[in-house]
Scaffold this motif. Structure first.
Motif, PDB file in Angstrom:
ATOM      1  N   ARG A   1     -40.882 -21.805  -7.432  1.00 34.03           N
ATOM      2  CA  ARG A   1     -39.497 -21.943  -6.944  1.00 34.03           C
ATOM      3  C   ARG A   1     -39.178 -23.394  -6.605  1.00 34.03           C
ATOM      4  O   ARG A   1     -38.074 -23.891  -6.872  1.00 34.03           O
ATOM      5  CB  ARG A   1     -39.285 -21.038  -5.728  1.00 34.03           C
ATOM      6  CG  ARG A   1     -39.265 -19.548  -6.064  1.00 34.03           C
ATOM      7  CD  ARG A   1     -38.610 -18.746  -4.949  1.00 34.03           C
ATOM      8  NE  ARG A   1     -39.400 -18.716  -3.737  1.00 34.03           N
ATOM      9  CZ  ARG A   1     -40.355 -17.806  -3.504  1.00 34.03           C
ATOM     10  NH1 ARG A   1     -40.622 -16.870  -4.393  1.00 34.03           N
ATOM     11  NH2 ARG A   1     -41.034 -17.829  -2.368  1.00 34.03           N
TER      12      ARG A   1
ATOM     13  N   ASP B   1     -46.008 -18.611  -6.360  1.00 37.79           N
ATOM     14  CA  ASP B   1     -44.585 -18.272  -6.491  1.00 37.79           C
ATOM     15  C   ASP B   1     -43.699 -19.294  -5.775  1.00 37.79           C
ATOM     16  O   ASP B   1     -42.625 -19.652  -6.278  1.00 37.79           O
ATOM     17  CB  ASP B   1     -44.311 -16.874  -5.937  1.00 37.79           C
ATOM     18  CG  ASP B   1     -44.868 -15.778  -6.841  1.00 37.79           C
ATOM     19  OD1 ASP B   1     -45.204 -16.097  -7.995  1.00 37.79           O
ATOM     20  OD2 ASP B   1     -44.966 -14.631  -6.387  1.00 37.79           O
ATOM     21  N   ARG B   2     -44.127 -19.739  -4.600  1.00 36.26           N
ATOM     22  CA  ARG B   2     -43.328 -20.761  -3.884  1.00 36.26           C
ATOM     23  C   ARG B   2     -43.363 -22.083  -4.640  1.00 36.26           C
ATOM     24  O   ARG B   2     -42.374 -22.821  -4.655  1.00 36.26           O
ATOM     25  CB  ARG B   2     -43.842 -20.942  -2.456  1.00 36.26           C
ATOM     26  CG  ARG B   2     -43.564 -19.755  -1.539  1.00 36.26           C
ATOM     27  CD  ARG B   2     -43.953 -20.078  -0.096  1.00 36.26           C
ATOM     28  NE  ARG B   2     -43.661 -18.968   0.809  1.00 36.26           N
ATOM     29  CZ  ARG B   2     -44.490 -17.951   1.034  1.00 36.26           C
ATOM     30  NH1 ARG B   2     -45.672 -17.910   0.425  1.00 36.26           N
ATOM     31  NH2 ARG B   2     -44.152 -16.975   1.857  1.00 36.26           N
TER      32      ARG B   2
END
Length: 240
Positions: A195, A191-192
């Motif tokens: 992003r 997820d990071r």
């Protein structure tokens, strides 16, 4: 000396790619690593891309990666597609890898600058991420079936293809990216990474890669790097 040999042989120079920007970078956890990426310009104008991760670390892993490099280049010379390349590499490497109780995961892809089509196959490696620029969203490339190189010598890999558009970005990466840990033993995670990919979508490919790595270093707060971190970024610049 081992580091110099690996630096010169692995992580190959980027061919001149019309209509796209291609960047690769690799940061070993130790002096030398077991991650690998490479590019091979094909006679039909396509560029073949490979990224891989050999089981283990240090000199044994680096030696196996040199074998993998040779198998990739030899297979690319005679095979017509990513799936054929992985099938030929597996056949060439399987006996040695099995005798050493090791394996290699790989993703191989052909980028066609004339059609903007990316054709790809996986040997047990994580699927690359695709940033769809117009929609501002990141998805995984559709999965292809494929086991790690070194498991079964007669295994035949499948492949898929996807059409890309202007400013789309494809990120190939190894698990050291998403499993980078901070001092609390928390991992960077996918997820990071997504992003970060969205945050740097407008950057040139080489800058985007560097800034993703900087984000990882910020997250890990100086904690020891436990695994190699490698990525290849392909950014499309023009419609066909």
């Amino acid at each position: 000396m081992a580091k110099n040999i690996q630096t010169k042989l692995l992580n190959g120079s980027v061919p001149d790619v019309k209509g796209a920007e291609v960047k690769g970078l690799s940061i070993p956890a130790r002096l030398i690593g077991g991650d690998y990426y490479d590019f091979y310009p094909l006679g039909n104008g396509k560029v073949r891309i490979v990224i891989g991760d050999v089981m283990g670390k240090g000199i044994p892993a680096a030696m196996l990666m040199i074998l993998t490099r040779g198998a990739f280049r030899s297979a690319s010379e005679s095979s017509k597609s990513p799936s054929q390349t992985l099938t030929a590499m597996n056949k060439a490497l399987c006996q040695d890898l099995r005798s050493l109780k090791s394996f290699v995961t790989l993703v191989c892809a052909d980028w066609d600058p004339h059609t903007n089509v990316l054709t790809y196959a996986s040997a047990g490696h994580m699927m690359p991420l695709l940033l769809k620029s117009k929609e501002r969203k990141v998805v995984e490339l559709p999965k292809t079936l494929g086991i790690m190189v070194g498991a079964f010598p007669e295994y035949v890999y499948e492949e898929k293809e996807i059409a890309l558009e202007t400013d789309d970005v494809v990120l190939f990466y190894t698990d050291g990216i998403i499993e980078a840990e901070n001092r609390k033993k928390e991992q960077f995670q996918r997820d990071r990474l997504i992003r970060a990919l969205l945050k740097y979508a407008s950057c040139p490919a080489h800058q985007a890669g560097q800034r993703v790595i900087e984000d990882i270093y910020t997250f890990t707060e100086g904690a020891m790097q436990k695994d190699d971190m490698t990525m290849v970024i392909v950014k499309i610049h023009q419609e066909t």
